[in-house]
Design a protein around this motif. Sequence first.
Motif, PDB file in Angstrom:
ATOM      1  N   PRO A  51       0.810  -1.218   0.000  1.00 34.46           N
ATOM      2  CA  PRO A  51       0.000   0.000   0.000  1.00 34.46           C
ATOM      3  C   PRO A  51       0.846   1.271   0.000  1.00 34.46           C
ATOM      4  O   PRO A  51       0.332   2.353  -0.280  1.00 34.46           O
ATOM      5  N   ASP A  82      -3.549   0.176  -5.899  1.00 32.45           N
ATOM      6  CA  ASP A  82      -4.033   1.121  -4.898  1.00 32.45           C
ATOM      7  C   ASP A  82      -5.179   0.446  -4.134  1.00 32.45           C
ATOM      8  O   ASP A  82      -6.195   0.084  -4.738  1.00 32.45           O
ATOM      9  N   PRO A  83      -5.027   0.241  -2.806  1.00 34.43           N
ATOM     10  CA  PRO A  83      -6.047  -0.505  -2.063  1.00 34.43           C
ATOM     11  C   PRO A  83      -7.445   0.110  -2.174  1.00 34.43           C
ATOM     12  O   PRO A  83      -8.430  -0.617  -2.250  1.00 34.43           O
ATOM     13  N   ASP A  84      -7.541   1.448  -2.221  1.00 33.35           N
ATOM     14  CA  ASP A  84      -8.869   2.082  -2.313  1.00 33.35           C
ATOM     15  C   ASP A  84      -9.511   1.791  -3.663  1.00 33.35           C
ATOM     16  O   ASP A  84     -10.675   1.408  -3.742  1.00 33.35           O
ATOM     17  N   SER A  87     -10.504  -1.811  -3.888  1.00 33.32           N
ATOM     18  CA  SER A  87     -11.719  -2.100  -3.102  1.00 33.32           C
ATOM     19  C   SER A  87     -12.949  -1.642  -3.878  1.00 33.32           C
ATOM     20  O   SER A  87     -13.967  -2.338  -3.907  1.00 33.32           O
ATOM     21  N   GLU A  88     -12.851  -0.466  -4.504  1.00 24.79           N
ATOM     22  CA  GLU A  88     -13.987   0.063  -5.263  1.00 24.79           C
ATOM     23  C   GLU A  88     -14.316  -0.857  -6.442  1.00 24.79           C
ATOM     24  O   GLU A  88     -15.480  -1.181  -6.693  1.00 24.79           O
ATOM     25  N   PRO A 117     -13.741  -2.872   6.689  1.00 24.34           N
ATOM     26  CA  PRO A 117     -12.309  -2.684   6.380  1.00 24.34           C
ATOM     27  C   PRO A 117     -11.671  -3.926   5.772  1.00 24.34           C
ATOM     28  O   PRO A 117     -10.709  -3.828   5.027  1.00 24.34           O
ATOM     29  N   GLU A 120     -10.746  -4.474   1.930  1.00 26.51           N
ATOM     30  CA  GLU A 120      -9.476  -4.061   1.332  1.00 26.51           C
ATOM     31  C   GLU A 120      -8.563  -5.266   1.094  1.00 26.51           C
ATOM     32  O   GLU A 120      -7.956  -5.414   0.040  1.00 26.51           O
ATOM     33  N   GLU A 121      -8.508  -6.147   2.101  1.00 26.48           N
ATOM     34  CA  GLU A 121      -7.666  -7.348   1.968  1.00 26.48           C
ATOM     35  C   GLU A 121      -8.190  -8.268   0.871  1.00 26.48           C
ATOM     36  O   GLU A 121      -7.447  -8.761   0.044  1.00 26.48           O
ATOM     37  N   ALA A 124      -7.545  -6.856  -2.496  1.00 24.50           N
ATOM     38  CA  ALA A 124      -6.132  -6.983  -2.894  1.00 24.50           C
ATOM     39  C   ALA A 124      -5.871  -8.395  -3.412  1.00 24.50           C
ATOM     40  O   ALA A 124      -5.222  -8.586  -4.434  1.00 24.50           O
TER      41      ALA A 124
END
Length: 404
Positions: A51, A82-84, A87-88, A117, A120-121, A124
């Motif tokens: 990240p 990019d983790p964000d 996630s999206e 949260p 996110e994992e 990824a």
Amino acid sequence: MIKDVVVPKTKEVKFIFFSGKGGVGKSTMSCATAVWLAKKGYKTLLVTTDPAPNLSDIFSQTIGHHITPIHGIESLFAIEIDPDEASEEYRERIVGPLRELLDEKNLQVTREQLNSPCVEEVAAFDKFIEFMDDPQYDVVIFDTAPTGHTIRLLELPSGWTETLAGNSATCIGPGASLQSAKAKYEKAISYLQDRNKTSFVFVLKPENLSIVETKRSFEELSKLGIETSLLIVNGILPAEAITDDFFRHKKTEEEKIVERINRELSSLPKIYYPLQDQEVSGIDLLNAVGRLIYDGKEEKRKARPREESAWTLGRTHQRNDLCGSLFVPSNGSRYLFFTGKGGVGKSTIASTTSVCMAQRGFKTLIVTTDPASHQRTRVRKRRNPLRRISIPPAPKKWPPSSAS
Ligand SMILES: Nc1ncnc2c1ncn2[C@@H]1O[C@H](COP(=O)(O)OP(=O)(O)OP(=O)(O)O)[C@@H](O)[C@H]1O
Ligand SMILES: [Mg+2]
């Protein structure tokens, strides 16, 4: 031969993971390997799952969350996940097909589940197997975040059966999405376990802490059925640096550590890479690293004028009494955060400060958020990675009566 660890032997995509403690040289070694392979003509994709990525800095060009060609090397491409954004994309992949099937109320419930949260994992991991399923590259190299995060990521699918058996509403999304994804994840794990498809390289520094973390991670990986292919011991003091007692002592200590690595990790192939007198970035330096590691060819190093060399800089110490001034609590509890790039000494400074504060009579709690520190207990207790790590409660009494 060492190069057999990274060169694809069949027409199928080869995956290479670089893992290790913070700051040991994972990005350097993955970039150098990517440059070396691309220069040999293999179409290579370099992916970072860290990240806090630094591929853009190493190649001096903007990379980001999209596959980007690397200037000056025809077959080399890179992406910084990019983790964000990941996630999206993951949320959209789950919610998209449901728009036609569910009413707004139920869609909202699904969206809320996907706001956890832990998405996110999962995202990824999802992104990461997207590349494992992409046949257009000869090699995909993963430059990973420090070990704890990576092992945690690779453990994800092992908790899924449990999750499925229990509650169908998880932070991964509705049970049905999870069911359909399960086969995909199992396939990814089978790729990771196949030595012909995947190589797992650990980078470590010649330091005792680095050995401890590498051994622990090596054992955790083998529990997941993933074998380690190579160790790169990075930052060995070169002979020309041993010019005074300070470095003679350091070299003697290093020799003991190298002996320990050879003894305690005897089953693994190893390569020792010397400490350079500058940071390793840019195509030319990366190329030199790859040529030494995989071809055994050492470039002639240009002699640098003595006054430019690193050890003439900053051997002086200024003693700032932070524990006695800046860090002292003034009105209730004081919270100190130590942050920085991998391997720069966060844990050392945080531990030193906590001892120093406790010695001054302040009741002190030290908390680590580094997953690598929790690895042993976490792995024993947390087969299901969707559970949270608990942080110990704050101390009860404040201020300490003895604090001055
Ligand atoms: N052999 C070496 N000699 C000199 N400098 C080195 C060597 N290997 C790596 N470095 C430098 O050390 C720093 C850390 O390396 P790098 O970023 O590759 O580590 P990392 O393991 O990826 O770190 P992080 O855990 O933060 O991702 C970089 O500035 C890099 O240029
Ligand atoms: Mg890195």
